[in-house]
Design an enzyme around this catalytic site. Structure first.
Site, PDB file in Angstrom:
ATOM      1  N   ARG A  39     -16.741 -68.527  28.327  1.00 33.81           N
ATOM      2  CA  ARG A  39     -16.522 -69.501  29.399  1.00 33.81           C
ATOM      3  C   ARG A  39     -16.458 -70.930  28.867  1.00 33.81           C
ATOM      4  NH1 ARG A  39     -20.152 -66.847  34.301  1.00 33.81           N
ATOM      5  NH2 ARG A  39     -18.412 -65.715  35.202  1.00 33.81           N
ATOM      6  N   LYS A 203     -20.716 -49.048  42.629  1.00 31.45           N
ATOM      7  CA  LYS A 203     -20.848 -48.757  44.055  1.00 31.45           C
ATOM      8  C   LYS A 203     -19.579 -48.947  44.869  1.00 31.45           C
ATOM      9  CE  LYS A 203     -25.114 -50.895  44.785  1.00 31.45           C
ATOM     10  NZ  LYS A 203     -25.623 -51.846  45.548  1.00 31.45           N
ATOM     11  N   GLY A 356     -17.067 -58.895  36.095  1.00 34.35           N
ATOM     12  CA  GLY A 356     -17.892 -59.274  34.951  1.00 34.35           C
ATOM     13  C   GLY A 356     -18.091 -58.164  33.949  1.00 34.35           C
ATOM     14  N   GLY A 379     -17.701 -62.329  40.038  1.00 32.78           N
ATOM     15  CA  GLY A 379     -17.711 -62.252  41.499  1.00 32.78           C
ATOM     16  C   GLY A 379     -16.507 -62.934  42.127  1.00 32.78           C
TER      17      GLY A 379
END
Ligand code: ADP
Ligand code: MG
Length: 399
Positions: A39, A203, A356, A379
């Site tokens: 980043r 999930k 991520g 996210g």
């Protein structure tokens, strides 16, 4: 279509520019060292451009979740150090826990063209995550121009991401933000077809909005990873101790039906690697989904599934991937994830990684460079794929 004002549209010479970056990098608890500086590196083009144009560059970012309580372990000091090394010039770290105060204002007003400073972690202020006006105004008071290059934070309506733009006349996006929006947005709005979306990860519930949005756009939707077992269960098979979200069974059935109605090819695993325990060294073997033993759990896709999925990928002209195919952190269960990464790296298509853990997997396996784009926003890229407006993007003016 991309229509935001960018740093190429504004003159920053001699101006105080507040540049919001995403310096939320992982730091080793043992050594205090930055363990992945992707980043930081990704933010360099915009910073260099501002320095070259003679702006006074005031950098800011959050790190972690201090919840308004300053802590040494979440200080941006190590980031300032790495930035100085990358830029070959001093990045003065303004180590004030209240982020903006009279001393900071004084230092900023004495900056010369091309100087660079970095503010302390914006989340040391409790107002930051509540997008409270007073802190937005304080940030705004430091600058003439605000630039947002923090794609990884764009899904947050926080002071340094969104609120601040209300109090600065001129704002724009930086190069990283521009690249992320152009590539992700372009792939969603006008994908070259066939357009394949691969979803995995733990999930179903994390990815419902993404599935809902992309089932209307993709030609092929591939479901792997932990979430696949809810789909397998919904089809009526036993899944042993595999991850199951029983309350999402109906959703899975609805999606399979919707895909059929829309003519979207929806692929789920036909075989799976199962293990006796959630452990790399546990006894493990491959079975067809019809034969998952009760005392095992699914940890990766099987060989037949790899074949099925990679064949679909090879026929595609645009591929977006979010979510690993198995528990890739354990080497014995990383094969499915690696096979997808390798195939995407080899094909002649637009290939995009969002999320991520997926980005980490692809980089760790050495395929990052071979993708069209590995999103820096975990996210944020997920929310982007869900089709929702990101506050940090909406807040920036259009051309
Ligand atoms: P991303 O961060 O790319 O959006 P997620 O956070 O949704 O991805 O999912 C990543 C996690 O999913 C990984 O930690 C991985 O171990 C886990 N996972 C993948 N497959 C399984 C599985 N079969 N059982 C349990 N966890 C899984
Ligand atoms: Mg994740």
């Amino acid at each position: 279509m991309f229509n935001k004002k960018t740093i190429d549209d504004i003159n920053t010479k001699g101006k105080r520019v507040l540049l919001r970056c995403d310096f939320n990098v992982p730091i080793s608890k043992e050594t205090g060292e930055i363990t992945d500086e992707n980043r930081i590196v990704s933010s360099l083009p915009t910073i260099k451009k501002l320095i070259a144009d003679g702006a006074k560059v005031i950098l800011c970012s959050h790190m972690g979740k201090p919840k308004g309580v300053p802590s040494k372990s979440l200080s941006l000091a190590p980031v300032a150090e790495r930035l100085s090394e990358h830029l070959g010039k001093e990045v003065r770290f303004l180590d004030y826990d209240d982020v903006v105060n009279d001393e900071v204002k004084e230092i900023v007003s004495a900056m010369k063209d091309g100087d660079v400073v970095l503010l302390q972690n914006t989340r040391f202020r409790k107002e930051e995550t509540k997008n409270e006006e007073n802190f937005s105004k304080e940030l705004a008071s430091l600058c003439d121009i605000y630039i947002n290059d923090a794609f990884g934070s764009a899904h947050r309506a926080h002071c340094s991401v969104a609120g601040v733009t209300d109090f600065v006349d001129t704002n724009a996006v930086g190069y990283l933000m521009e690249k992320e929006i152009r590539i992700l947005g372009g792939a969603l709005d006008e994908p070259e077809r066939p357009f394949t979306v691969i979803l995995g990860g733990a999930k179903v519930s994390d990815k419902i909005e993404v599935i809902d949005n992309l089932i209307n756009k993709a030609d092929t939707l591939i479901i792997g990873g932990g979430m696949a077992y809810t789909f397998i269960y919904a089809k009526g098979y036993g899944i042993g101790k595999s991850l199951l979200e029983a309350d999402k069974t109906q959703y899975a059935l609805d999606m399979m039906k919707k895909a059929e109605e829309k003519g979207v090819k929806l692929l789920i695993p036909v075989d799976t690697v199962v293990a006796k325990d959630f452990d790399n060294d546990a006894e493990h073997f491959t079975v067809d989904i019809e034969n998952i033993p009760d005392d095992t759990l699914g940890v990766d896709i099987g060989e037949k599934t790899i074949e099925l999925f990679t064949n679909a990928i090879k026929e595609s002209k645009t591929v977006i991937w979010n979510g690993p195919m198995g528990v890739f952190e354990m080497p014995n269960y990383a094969k499915g994830t690696e096979a997808i990464a390798k195939t995407m790296a080899e094909i002649d298509a637009v290939t995009i990684i969002g999320g991520g853990d997926s980005a980490a997997a692809v980089d760790q396996m050495g395929y990052g460079e071979k993708m069209t784009h590995v999103s820096t926003g975990g996210g944020a890229s997920l929310e982007f794929l869900s089709g929702v407006d990101l506050p940090g993007v909406s807040a920036v003016d259009e051309k």
